[in-house]
Scaffold this active site. Structure first.
Site, mmCIF file in Angstrom:
data_model
loop_
_atom_site.group_PDB
_atom_site.id
_atom_site.type_symbol
_atom_site.label_atom_id
_atom_site.label_comp_id
_atom_site.label_asym_id
_atom_site.label_seq_id
_atom_site.Cartn_x
_atom_site.Cartn_y
_atom_site.Cartn_z
ATOM 1 N N HIS A 1 62.040 -7.876 6.324
ATOM 2 C CA HIS A 1 63.010 -7.850 5.636
ATOM 3 C C HIS A 1 63.386 -9.413 5.404
ATOM 4 O O HIS A 1 63.592 -10.065 4.529
ATOM 5 C CB HIS A 1 64.171 -7.014 6.136
HETATM 6 O O1 RIB Z 1 68.089 -3.339 7.043
HETATM 7 C C1 RIB Z 1 67.244 -4.595 7.520
HETATM 8 C C2 RIB Z 1 68.129 -5.685 8.176
HETATM 9 O O2 RIB Z 1 68.911 -5.013 8.932
HETATM 10 C C3 RIB Z 1 67.475 -6.750 8.651
HETATM 11 O O3 RIB Z 1 68.126 -7.948 8.518
HETATM 12 C C4 RIB Z 1 67.377 -6.118 9.927
HETATM 13 O O4 RIB Z 1 67.056 -7.548 10.918
HETATM 14 C C5 RIB Z 1 68.411 -5.658 10.322
HETATM 15 O O5 RIB Z 1 69.388 -6.626 10.686
#
Ligand code: RIB
Ligand code: CA
Length: 316
Positions: free
Chosen positions: A245
């Site tokens: 992500h």
């Molecule tokens: O939903 C994904 C996010 O939440 C990413 O940034 C992961 O590292 C968590 O922080």
């Protein structure tokens, strides 16, 4: 792109497993003179502030960049209690991997003060990348009302036009601190929202994961060690691969053509019993907010994204 013109960024992270990959990519892009890192800061989220601060320092040191400043930040969201994501990122936020302690002197200025100072020095050129809950950014906006005039834009991993990964309505970073996200989305600074709509399309396939695991770069060794824990969770969710992500806003900063998005009005639900933490977008609605504060990133050329990610991770 000459180094003088390359984007200047401040990265605020809740390091975290995919935050670690985001740092790897940012460092490699700086090596290629395609990005300049003004500084980094730690926020609570995936794990506690103590772990996030220590992890960010130790990951940078493991990647040979212990010289990059890391500033401590919020220990809890603005209003609610901290709820970590240990089931995904492990108790210590790094998949329970213990890295060698960074030998860099510990910064003691707080994230919001250091971020503001960097924004003043950058004279409007600083771009803020948020890969965790937006608590530090919100505190900076509250303490320094003119910060909104000093940031070029904010690129976030967070939110989703459709769906959520903590509730059916909310993505973790926004869900953790909706009040902070509301402050950021209302700041007036242009936002690029890399939400689940696009980050879940940037799936790294098992064959690509094996290639990364087989490479002996510092980034790939770190990737292999820190992702082992979360792969069990991904498999339990029926996801055949890994979402990186937090890599999305970093790559968007340098390679925006990998992505497609649309301008819209986006604001955060902070009071909903079912929808608290939802990023509400008016991109596809009849009734509009009347302001287009956000580029909602909706799609990515996955194959090119994965290739660029892997090439960056292969570099030492
Ligand atoms: O939903 C994904 C996010 O939440 C990413 O940034 C992961 O590292 C968590 O922080
Ligand atoms: Ca994160």
């Amino acid at each position: 792109m000459s180094e003088a013109m390359s984007p200047l960024v401040w990265i605020d992270l809740d390091t975290g497993v995919d935050d670690t990959s985001a740092l790897s990519c940012a460092i490699k892009l700086e090596n290629r003179k395609m990005l300049r890192i003004a500084g980094t800061s730690a926020v609570c989220g995936n794990t506690t502030q103590e772990h996030a601060f220590r992890n960010t320092r130790n990951v940078l040191a493991a990647l040979g960049r212990g010289d990059i400043d890391v500033y401590p930040g919020a220990e809890k969201p603005l209003l609610s209690d901290l709820r970590t994501a240990a089931h995904v990122h492990g108790e210590n936020g790094l998949g329970n991997v213990v890295l060698r302690e960074s030998l860099a002197p510990e910064e003691t200025d707080m994230a919001w003060d250091a971020l503001y100072a960097a924004a003043v020095e950058a004279e409007g050129e600083l771009e803020l990348i948020l890969t965790g809950p937006q608590t530090n950014a919100a505190l900076a906006f509250q303490k320094y009302p003119d910060l909104k005039d000093r940031l070029k834009r904010i690129l976030i991993m967070g939110g989703a036009e459709v769906g959520g990964n903590v509730t059916p309505a909310a993505e973790f970073n926004i869900w953790e601190d909706p009040e902070a996200a509301e402050i950021v989305f209302k700041s007036g600074v242009p936002i690029v929202m890399c939400g689940l709509d696009v980050t879940e399309k940037g799936l790294i396939y098992p064959s690509e994961i094996e290639e990364l695991y087989a490479h002996d770069s510092r980034s790939c060794r770190l990737f292999k060690e820190t992702t082992a824990h979360c792969r069990t969770w991904y498999a339990s969710m029926g996801i055949n691969g890994l979402h990186v992500h937090d890599v999305c806003p970093v790559l968007y900063t340098v390679f925006p053509d990998l992505f497609t998005g649309e301008e819209a009005g986006v604001f955060v639900e902070t009071r909903g019993y079912i929808t608290r933490g939802k990023t509400v977008s008016d991109r596809d609605t009849d009734v509009k907010f009347g302001v287009k504060n956000t580029t909602v990133v909706l799609d990515v050329d996955r194959d090119r994204f994965a290739k660029i990610f892997m090439d960056l991770m292969f570099e030492d």
